[in-house]
Design a protein around this motif. Sequence first.
Motif, short mmCIF file in Angstrom:
data_model
loop_
_atom_site.label_atom_id
_atom_site.label_comp_id
_atom_site.label_asym_id
_atom_site.label_seq_id
_atom_site.Cartn_x
_atom_site.Cartn_y
_atom_site.Cartn_z
N LEU A 239 0.84 -1.21 0.00
CA LEU A 239 0.00 0.00 0.00
C LEU A 239 0.87 1.25 0.00
O LEU A 239 0.58 2.23 -0.69
N LYS A 240 1.93 1.19 0.79
CA LYS A 240 2.82 2.35 0.86
C LYS A 240 3.33 2.70 -0.55
O LYS A 240 3.40 3.86 -0.94
N ASP A 241 3.65 1.64 -1.30
CA ASP A 241 4.16 1.86 -2.66
C ASP A 241 3.08 2.42 -3.58
O ASP A 241 3.39 2.98 -4.62
N LYS A 242 1.83 2.18 -3.22
CA LYS A 242 0.76 2.60 -4.14
C LYS A 242 0.14 3.94 -3.75
O LYS A 242 -0.85 4.36 -4.36
N LEU A 243 0.70 4.58 -2.73
CA LEU A 243 0.10 5.86 -2.32
C LEU A 243 0.14 6.88 -3.47
O LEU A 243 -0.74 7.72 -3.60
N GLY A 244 1.16 6.73 -4.31
CA GLY A 244 1.30 7.65 -5.45
C GLY A 244 0.08 7.58 -6.37
O GLY A 244 -0.37 8.60 -6.91
N TYR A 245 -0.46 6.39 -6.52
CA TYR A 245 -1.64 6.20 -7.38
C TYR A 245 -2.82 6.98 -6.81
O TYR A 245 -3.55 7.66 -7.53
N LEU A 246 -2.97 6.87 -5.47
CA LEU A 246 -4.08 7.57 -4.82
C LEU A 246 -3.89 9.09 -4.94
O LEU A 246 -4.84 9.82 -5.22
N GLU A 247 -2.64 9.50 -4.78
CA GLU A 247 -2.37 10.94 -4.88
C GLU A 247 -2.61 11.44 -6.30
O GLU A 247 -3.10 12.54 -6.52
N GLU A 248 -2.27 10.59 -7.25
CA GLU A 248 -2.48 10.97 -8.66
C GLU A 248 -3.96 11.25 -8.91
O GLU A 248 -4.33 12.18 -9.63
N LEU A 249 -4.81 10.45 -8.26
CA LEU A 249 -6.25 10.65 -8.44
C LEU A 249 -6.75 11.84 -7.63
O LEU A 249 -7.77 12.45 -7.97
N GLY A 250 -6.03 12.16 -6.57
CA GLY A 250 -6.43 13.28 -5.72
C GLY A 250 -7.02 12.83 -4.40
O GLY A 250 -7.55 13.64 -3.64
N VAL A 251 -6.89 11.54 -4.11
CA VAL A 251 -7.45 11.00 -2.86
C VAL A 251 -6.51 11.35 -1.70
O VAL A 251 -5.30 11.14 -1.78
#
Length: 646
Positions: free
Chosen positions: A110-122
């Motif tokens: 999940l830590k590695d995927k935080l960028g994906y969430l940030e990219e969406l704006g979450v």
Amino acid sequence: MYNPESNRLLQDILSRSGKSGKLDEHFLMRLSANFQDIFNYFHTLYPLRNDVWDHLERLVNVLIDKYLERDKDLKLVDKKREGDPNWILSQELVGMMLYVDRFAGDLKGLKDKLGYLEELGVNLVHLMPILKCPEKNNDGGYAVSDYRSINPAIGTMEEVKALAKDFKKKDMVLMMDLVLNHTSNQHEWAQKAREGDPKYQGYYYFFNDRTVPDQFEQSLPQVFPESAPGNFTYIEDVNKWVMSVFHNYQWDLNYTNPEVFIEMLDIILYLSNQGIDILRLDALAFMWKKVGTTSQNLWEAHLLIKTFKSCVRVGAPGTLFLAEAIVAPDEIIKYFGEVQTTSNECDLAYNATLMTLLWDTVATKNNRLLWSTMHNVPHKPMGATWLNYVRCHDDIGLGYEDQHAEWAGYSPWHHRQFLINFMVGNIDWSFGRGRKFMEDKVKGDARISGSLASLAGLERALVEKDKDAEALALQRIVMLHSIIVSYGGIPMLYAGDELARINDYSFEEDPSLSYDNRWMHRPKMDWKQADLRKKKSTVEGKVFTELQKLIKIRKKQKAFADSEVRHLVDCHNQHLLAYVRGEGNKRVFVVVNLNDHPEELKMDMMFHLGFDMKKGVKDLYSGAELDFSGYKYTLDPHQFIWIIQQ
Ligand code: GLC
């Protein structure tokens, strides 16, 4: 009002604890400010127990001990949030709920995927159940076997703590579940109860025979009548019956026993001390049981939550509560408590009413039921907020009030039948690809499972290779999100919906899941599919990009904060859903075409709302100036416009 009796008791408890010297003035101030409420609530909940004061003393000691364990950084967060209690109303918050294992494997992933969430704006993440639970029979983690450990397949408590720290640095908000109503039958308390320990049998509702269970059954509804009929389970080891309202492996905790309250308070503060910002209180409507009632939404359940809330205000005021009360519209609102300003129960609540009504608009293409319901639901307190969502991990219950359906011109029973048949695709022209969940064949009632995209028509369009239907379904998906983004409250996306994931039928092959078709809308993240978001021409690319845009605009638009007003506007066209957010020339007039045909917004409406049409108006979403030259503006099928004065 000042109560000398409670104050005296508090002073005695503090001096007996021998720890007052270690406590700071903030804590002591909060304790004395809240103690009188705690004292009154506790006394009302447990009036017949002569040991009530001993329990109250234990409660205060839990508050003290947990506060002494609380990190300095979290105490700073507490202070900051106390100074700005409306932080939760900000338009800058956008959430996503996800299963850690299904989304990213584990907490490291999940830590590695935080960028994906940030990219969406979450920037607010709800980690779906992560506490330890049995490998099977865990109801997706909602059957907890240890509240102080993380499911080892997902990670450790240290990792959660570290994640919470990372979140704070990034200005992100972390939410997790707390299942207060029941434990797994594998929990240590349940195991001891099963071994015959009377103390732990008192933690649950144990009965020697069927007399009381049968009395309960007269009025208790069934949550899972197909997969878990009845509300009691026979425990052979002790020849007794235990209450299990959800599955037979989820045993209901007995809050008429103050020890249970104190154990849970300890757990709440423990989790809050790990840095969790919001605790999602699962199934809280069920927390108090009484023969002769439905044992839902009882005033004692509200009092329990008020007591927890007052305690958290003392020990961890930065931590908020989200009510997961998927009940009738008039009942949901009560979980905010009964004050006008700040809540004295939960700070947030799922807006299950809006969610259900959104699906009604999808099926009917009109605003009638939404309109009649929303006009008749009481207002929430100003300092509390809604969590607005279109889909989540659970089924959709058609929980609107019959009376509101009548006012909308429907026969409530027939309308429900229509919605169910529409959503499961039992009508020729229906594009819904859901499935009935927990059908009651006698009453003809059912709840609905299915992913947002499948219910919105994408699955059918893809199967039938119908490009027009596909475009319409995608527009529908974006339109639904546009409403939760602008309506007022925190939009909570459900992982997978940002990529328009359709139903996943693989659960049928897994015997440990196949009894529960909610798994059809809980797909594992497919990161290859997620890569397609980068290609604008793909389904994933279209939806992801539009949601990203919606979120970006929301965050900049103060009128979308929940501190701003909202009023519904009647455009004299039942296919349009319209509301104004904010006031004066900063306001945004939202108009949504619920129909899959073009619809007209008359210019009269604009005059009526006081827009200066000479200066012109603009759509904040597309950036385009809106052309009212024919005294009307025509919205495309499922188009939405966010109108601002030029
Ligand atoms: C909540 C959860 C649901 C679960 C139930 C029992 O409603 O959202 O998934 O089955 O509680 O814990």
